[in-house]
Enzyme design. Structure first.
Site, PDB file in Angstrom:
ATOM      1  N   ILE A 102      17.359  81.726 -34.720  1.00  0.00           N
ATOM      2  CA  ILE A 102      17.354  80.277 -34.936  1.00  0.00           C
ATOM      3  C   ILE A 102      15.929  79.807 -35.223  1.00  0.00           C
ATOM      4  O   ILE A 102      14.985  80.205 -34.544  1.00  0.00           O
ATOM      5  CB  ILE A 102      17.906  79.531 -33.709  1.00  0.00           C
ATOM      6  CG1 ILE A 102      19.275  80.109 -33.296  1.00  0.00           C
ATOM      7  CG2 ILE A 102      17.997  78.045 -33.989  1.00  0.00           C
ATOM      8  CD1 ILE A 102      20.360  79.907 -34.304  1.00  0.00           C
ATOM      9  N   VAL A 191      16.581  88.687 -30.495  1.00  0.00           N
ATOM     10  CA  VAL A 191      16.046  89.065 -31.806  1.00  0.00           C
ATOM     11  C   VAL A 191      14.549  89.345 -31.769  1.00  0.00           C
ATOM     12  O   VAL A 191      14.048  90.135 -32.584  1.00  0.00           O
ATOM     13  CB  VAL A 191      16.350  87.970 -32.849  1.00  0.00           C
ATOM     14  CG1 VAL A 191      15.528  86.710 -32.582  1.00  0.00           C
ATOM     15  CG2 VAL A 191      16.119  88.473 -34.258  1.00  0.00           C
ATOM     16  N   HIS A 212      15.729  93.521 -15.296  1.00  0.00           N
ATOM     17  CA  HIS A 212      14.580  92.836 -15.883  1.00  0.00           C
ATOM     18  C   HIS A 212      13.293  93.584 -15.534  1.00  0.00           C
ATOM     19  O   HIS A 212      13.065  93.924 -14.364  1.00  0.00           O
ATOM     20  CB  HIS A 212      14.520  91.400 -15.355  1.00  0.00           C
ATOM     21  CG  HIS A 212      13.622  90.494 -16.138  1.00  0.00           C
ATOM     22  ND1 HIS A 212      12.243  90.646 -16.154  1.00  0.00           N
ATOM     23  CD2 HIS A 212      13.895  89.414 -16.914  1.00  0.00           C
ATOM     24  CE1 HIS A 212      11.710  89.703 -16.913  1.00  0.00           C
ATOM     25  NE2 HIS A 212      12.682  88.949 -17.392  1.00  0.00           N
ATOM     26  N   GLU A 282      20.523  83.004 -18.452  1.00  0.00           N
ATOM     27  CA  GLU A 282      20.130  84.117 -17.584  1.00  0.00           C
ATOM     28  C   GLU A 282      20.474  83.824 -16.125  1.00  0.00           C
ATOM     29  O   GLU A 282      20.888  84.731 -15.385  1.00  0.00           O
ATOM     30  CB  GLU A 282      18.637  84.394 -17.732  1.00  0.00           C
ATOM     31  CG  GLU A 282      18.178  85.672 -17.046  1.00  0.00           C
ATOM     32  CD  GLU A 282      16.755  86.027 -17.414  1.00  0.00           C
ATOM     33  OE1 GLU A 282      16.558  86.846 -18.335  1.00  0.00           O
ATOM     34  OE2 GLU A 282      15.825  85.473 -16.792  1.00  0.00           O
TER      35      GLU A 282
END
Length: 333
Positions: A102, A191, A212, A282
């Site tokens: 985006i 991305v 994470h 998240e």
């Protein structure tokens, strides 16, 4: 057996002969069924699968490779890539991969796709779904056989938080309309990342999460969970397993569909109460996975950060977020 005296001798012989013939056929048929060799493809007879013998005594001791609920935690050295590939490749699976490009984030798409073609699920059928508000800026990429790319136009936004919050809804609706008919597994990836080494079918499972890289050495009270009880993403200080990264969600298409649907419902409930979870999707992802345990957990090898030095536990960096200036690429900071 007794026969009437009126039965002619030749009729009696005919009956006895018929019984003997049927017995012979029956015996030979079932004898063949019981004793025949099971047919084996000639190519299979000559195929040998060579790999290192596994051991229950020797392996990695510097990391934990299984969760308390017995889900594997995938690290380098805990699987044999040759063996795993030979198990999964004959299944002719199709993997869906969603990615959002985006606004200015479309600039990361070229490296994402180029490196994916080198390292991500190589040899598998792949369907990339690129969501973007700039379809004309999507780069041309040479895809190998069996791999396809679909560009799906979505609205942009002046807030990156809104873009993040909409991802669950967009993935959910795209699964409903398209993906569930086209793929077996799905990965939802960020991305602004690149692949650096093999990411293969060792990562496949019913519901897959990644630890994470910023919190795998921390205790649960240090995790950035949503701590406000008013939010549907709330996790108390004394609960939690791991802190999962929102840059990767994976699993069976239908299991990921359920995850996105539940998280989207909770998003909407929070929005109705004027609450935005600390880390948007998240936060909701971590809440969901706390009570719906993943069947496989990927180590931080599968979600590193370029600005972090590699630690002694991380032998291979497979996928990593690139260094970027957020003020430059985000519509707001």
């Amino acid at each position: 057996m007794r026969f009437s005296s009126n039965v002619k001798p030749y009729v009696l012989l005919l009956i006895v002969g018929t019984i003997l013939l049927l017995g012979y056929v029956y015996f030979n048929f079932f004898s063949e069924r019981l004793n025949r060799e099971i047919p084996i493809d000639e190519d299979q007879k000559s195929t040998r699968l060579l790999y290192k013998q596994p051991s229950v005594l020797v392996g990695r001791t510097d990391v934990v490779s299984v969760t308390p609920w017995l889900a594997p935690i995938v690290w380098e050295g805990t699987f044999d890539p040759v063996l795993v590939d030979n198990i999964y490749k004959p299944m002719n699976l199709t993997i869906a991969t969603t990615v959002f490009a985006i606004g200015k984030y479309v600039r990361f798409l070229q490296d994402f796709l180029d490196t994916a073609e080198k390292h991500f699920m190589v040899g598998f059928n792949m369907r990339y779904y690129v969501f973007t508000d700039r379809p004309h800026d999507v780069p041309s990429v040479n895809l190998t056989r069996g791999r396809h790319l679909s560009v799906i136009q979505v609205p942009g936004s002046n807030r990156w938080q809104e873009i993040s919050a909409r991802r669950m809804e967009i993935i959910q609706t795209t699964i409903e309309r398209q993906i569930r008919r086209e793929a077996d597994y799905i990965f939802c990836l960020d991305v602004d990342s690149k692949f650096h080494a093999r990411w293969g079918p060792e990562s496949l499972g019913r519901l897959v999460a990644v630890i994470h890289p910023g919190y795998y050495e921390q205790t649960r009270d240090r995790f950035p969970y949503e701590r406000r009880p008013a939010s549907t993403a709330y996790i108390p200080m004394d609960e939690g397993d791991y802190y999962y990264g929102g840059a990767m969600i994976g699993g069976f298409v239908e299991d990921v569909y359920t995850l996105t649907k539940v998280c989207q419902t909770r998003f909407e409930e929070d929005a109705g109460n004027s609450i935005e979870a600390a880390w948007q999707e998240e936060s909701h992802l971590n809440r969901y996975l706390l009570y719906n345990k993943p069947s496989k957990v990927l180590s931080p090898e599968y979600l590193w950060q370029d600005f972090k030095a590699k630690t002694k536990e991380v032998k291979v960096i497979r996928f990593s977020g690139v260094i970027k200036n957020y003020a430059d690429v985000r519509p707001n900071v």
